[in-house]
Design a protein around this motif. Structure first.
Motif, PDB file in Angstrom:
ATOM      1  N   ALA A  53       0.854  -1.192   0.000  1.00  0.00           N
ATOM      2  CA  ALA A  53       0.000   0.000   0.000  1.00  0.00           C
ATOM      3  C   ALA A  53       0.883   1.232   0.000  1.00  0.00           C
ATOM      4  O   ALA A  53       1.885   1.290   0.715  1.00  0.00           O
ATOM      5  N   ALA A  54       0.507   2.210  -0.810  1.00  0.00           N
ATOM      6  CA  ALA A  54       1.281   3.444  -0.892  1.00  0.00           C
ATOM      7  C   ALA A  54       0.966   4.325   0.307  1.00  0.00           C
ATOM      8  O   ALA A  54      -0.211   4.568   0.623  1.00  0.00           O
ATOM      9  N   LEU A  55       2.006   4.794   0.979  1.00  0.00           N
ATOM     10  CA  LEU A  55       1.814   5.643   2.150  1.00  0.00           C
ATOM     11  C   LEU A  55       1.080   6.941   1.810  1.00  0.00           C
ATOM     12  O   LEU A  55       0.185   7.348   2.559  1.00  0.00           O
ATOM     13  N   PRO A  56       1.408   7.646   0.707  1.00  0.00           N
ATOM     14  CA  PRO A  56       0.669   8.893   0.413  1.00  0.00           C
ATOM     15  C   PRO A  56      -0.832   8.679   0.277  1.00  0.00           C
ATOM     16  O   PRO A  56      -1.617   9.520   0.735  1.00  0.00           O
ATOM     17  N   ALA A  57      -1.241   7.565  -0.327  1.00  0.00           N
ATOM     18  CA  ALA A  57      -2.675   7.308  -0.473  1.00  0.00           C
ATOM     19  C   ALA A  57      -3.340   7.112   0.885  1.00  0.00           C
ATOM     20  O   ALA A  57      -4.451   7.616   1.126  1.00  0.00           O
TER      21      ALA A  57
ATOM     22  N   LEU B  34      -7.050  11.793  12.222  1.00  0.00           N
ATOM     23  CA  LEU B  34      -5.846  11.895  11.401  1.00  0.00           C
ATOM     24  C   LEU B  34      -4.994  10.629  11.496  1.00  0.00           C
ATOM     25  O   LEU B  34      -4.346  10.225  10.520  1.00  0.00           O
ATOM     26  N   SER B  35      -4.997   9.982  12.652  1.00  0.00           N
ATOM     27  CA  SER B  35      -4.164   8.788  12.825  1.00  0.00           C
ATOM     28  C   SER B  35      -4.682   7.600  12.029  1.00  0.00           C
ATOM     29  O   SER B  35      -3.969   6.604  11.867  1.00  0.00           O
ATOM     30  N   MET B  36      -5.917   7.662  11.531  1.00  0.00           N
ATOM     31  CA  MET B  36      -6.463   6.534  10.790  1.00  0.00           C
ATOM     32  C   MET B  36      -5.736   6.311   9.469  1.00  0.00           C
ATOM     33  O   MET B  36      -5.709   5.189   8.952  1.00  0.00           O
ATOM     34  N   GLY B  37      -5.153   7.361   8.897  1.00  0.00           N
ATOM     35  CA  GLY B  37      -4.364   7.178   7.678  1.00  0.00           C
ATOM     36  C   GLY B  37      -3.125   6.344   7.930  1.00  0.00           C
ATOM     37  O   GLY B  37      -2.930   5.285   7.293  1.00  0.00           O
ATOM     38  N   PRO B  38      -2.226   6.761   8.860  1.00  0.00           N
ATOM     39  CA  PRO B  38      -1.090   5.910   9.193  1.00  0.00           C
ATOM     40  C   PRO B  38      -1.508   4.544   9.727  1.00  0.00           C
ATOM     41  O   PRO B  38      -0.813   3.541   9.482  1.00  0.00           O
TER      42      PRO B  38
END
Length: 486
Positions: free
Chosen positions: A104-108, A338-342
């Motif tokens: 999985a791409a981190l930016p996405a 915001l932490s849900m992305g990481p």
């Protein structure tokens, strides 16, 4: 000589005894287990545990009845142990690095985390709509209808997302779009009605805000399920700009409302365009394929209920404790969203690393050790990110409460519960994760309703117990090799 038998020169005289053929030993029948071991030798040799062989047997359609009749073993696990013992371990190197299905791409993932968090700015821009005297519970005006509408939307849209992703997993995007086209408007109406029913006297504007929130959640569900995160980010820009403008300028209420409606209309328009673009062409074989059962989405809705209550409790514990304004909940809410992305990226990272460990390990113990280490690294990384976001948000947000030990502990434990629950869900154990999260959320709500404990104390205790239970479930599930098969 009397009584003697003369056999003649070649031993074939008239007085020879009749020839009796010697009885030959019967050929030993081939062992069917040896034949099966020869046929599956490459797969068995590469296995690191008999359970992996059992999974292969079951995937080949071997039933226990067939195994008892053909191989004389009770079930697939007993037969797998026999096969595992007969074949020497052998791990041939791959000709080329195998494809990683969990890349999985981190930016996405960070983009998804951003679009999860930005809608919280709507509460800043729409503050005039939520103004008024405290309600009957002593809470800020509009708190109850907003919470009721938000939780209803999370439950409905979590189940709807699962159904859409199930269709996408079957390769039928038109069916996924049809499910979203029917379910998203219905969920928006249901959430708005629940918010209206929960509103009290003088909270009509809050109910209207909750209705807009319901429409946004429905549109966001469509766009996220269809992979249109960038469209959603564009739709949020007017609202984000307006929220930023309130820091330096006193924007008139009409402009605030207009910017909110502009973002809402953009999100709904993008969702409608995305659904239109997925319209079915000529149908085909996919239309005759049995679709996912509606009942299969229920645990995901309950999972949304449990996690939604936990997040809201962690975010608004200070509001319930002191009757303070909603601004005190913002830093915790922003940090969690915001932490849900990481968190999503680290979930993919764990699955990728555990699959690599499965290929590299030569023993079951070695695999469990590698998996435990990967789990510790990923979970620690997520908690470190959540801690940093909480500290930064507390320092930058006006009116934020002090970052006390209880508040920080409760928030980190809630984050641990969310991440481990999402991990179990990604491995298909959604029922267990939903049961633990719903039980924890139910206890928190019950203590608030009865006043049995202080909100700042109840949160960390309940989240801590839930985190321990989920950690035990994770250890029991992910210690098995077969859980990690792709």
């Amino acid at each position: 000589m009397s009584g003697s038998l003369w056999l003649g020169e070649e031993g074939h005289g008239q007085n020879t005894l009749p020839f009796i053929p010697r009885q030959r030993p019967h050929a030993v029948a081939a062992d069917p287990i040896d034949e099966l071991a020869d046929r599956m030798e490459e797969l068995i040799a590469a296995a690191v545990h008999p359970d992996e062989v059992a999974a292969i047997l079951e995937s080949d359609g071997m039933t226990d009845a067939h195994i008892r009749t053909t191989y004389g073993r009770q079930d697939s696990f007993e037969l797998a142990e026999d096969l595992y013992a007969r074949v020497e371990r052998r791990y041939p190197p791959a000709a080329r690095p195998p494809a990683d299905p969990w890349h999985a791409a981190l930016p996405a993932c960070l983009l998804r985390g951003l679009v999860f968090a930005l809608p919280g700015l709507a509460y800043v821009l729409g503050a005039p709509l939520l103004a008024g005297p405290p309600d009957g519970f002593g809470l800020p005006a509009g708190t109850v209808p907003l919470l009721a509408g938000a939780i209803t939307g999370w439950v409905w849209n979590q189940g709807l997302s699962h159904r859409a992703y199930a269709w996408l997993g079957l390769g039928d995007r038109p069916a996924a779009a049809a499910a979203l086209r029917a379910g998203a408007p219905l969920g928006a109406v249901l959430s708005a009605l629940v918010a209206l029913a929960a509103s009290g006297p003088g909270e009509l504007s809050a109910a209207a805000f909750a209705a807009g929130q319901a429409v946004y959640l429905a549109a966001a569900t469509v766009l996220l399920a269809l992979g249109r995160e960038r469209d959603l980010l564009v739709a949020l820009l007017p609202m984000t700009a307006g929220a930023a403008g309130t820091v330096a300028l006193d924007l008139p209420d009409v402009l605030r409302t207009g910017l909110l409606l502009l973002s809402l209309a953009a999100a709904a328009g993008f969702a409608r365009r995305a659904l239109a673009g997925e319209a079915s062409g000529d149908g085909g074989a996919a239309d005759e394929r049995p679709g996912p059962r509606l009942a299969a989405s229920v645990p995901y809705g309950l999972f949304g209920l449990g996690t939604g209550v936990l997040v809201l409790y962690a975010a608004v514990a200070d509001v319930f404790a002191d009757g303070a304004g909603a601004a005190v909940a913002a830093p915790s809410a922003v940090a969690l969203t915001l932490s849900m992305g990481p968190a999503e990226w680290l979930l993919y990272r764990f699955r990728s690393e555990s699959l690599a460990g499965l290929r590299a390990s030569t023993t079951a113990y070695g695999f469990r050790k590698a998996t435990a280490l990967t789990l510790a690294v990923c979970l620690s990384g997520y908690l470190a990110i959540l801690f940093a976001l909480t500290v930064v948000g507390t320092l930058l947000w006006p009116g934020a409460p002090d970052l006390g030990a209880l508040r920080l502990t409760g928030l980190l434990l809630t984050g641990m519960v969310l991440w481990t629950a999402l991990l179990l869900q990604s491995f298909g154990a959604v029922r267990s994760a939903a049961a633990v999260c719903c039980a924890a959320g139910g206890v928190q709500v019950l203590t608030l309703a009865t006043g049995a404990g202080h909100p700042r104390t109840v949160g960390p205790v309940v989240a801590g117990v839930a985190a321990v239970v989920l950690a035990g479930l994770v250890g029991a599930l992910l210690g098995r090799v077969t859980a990690h098969r792709v």
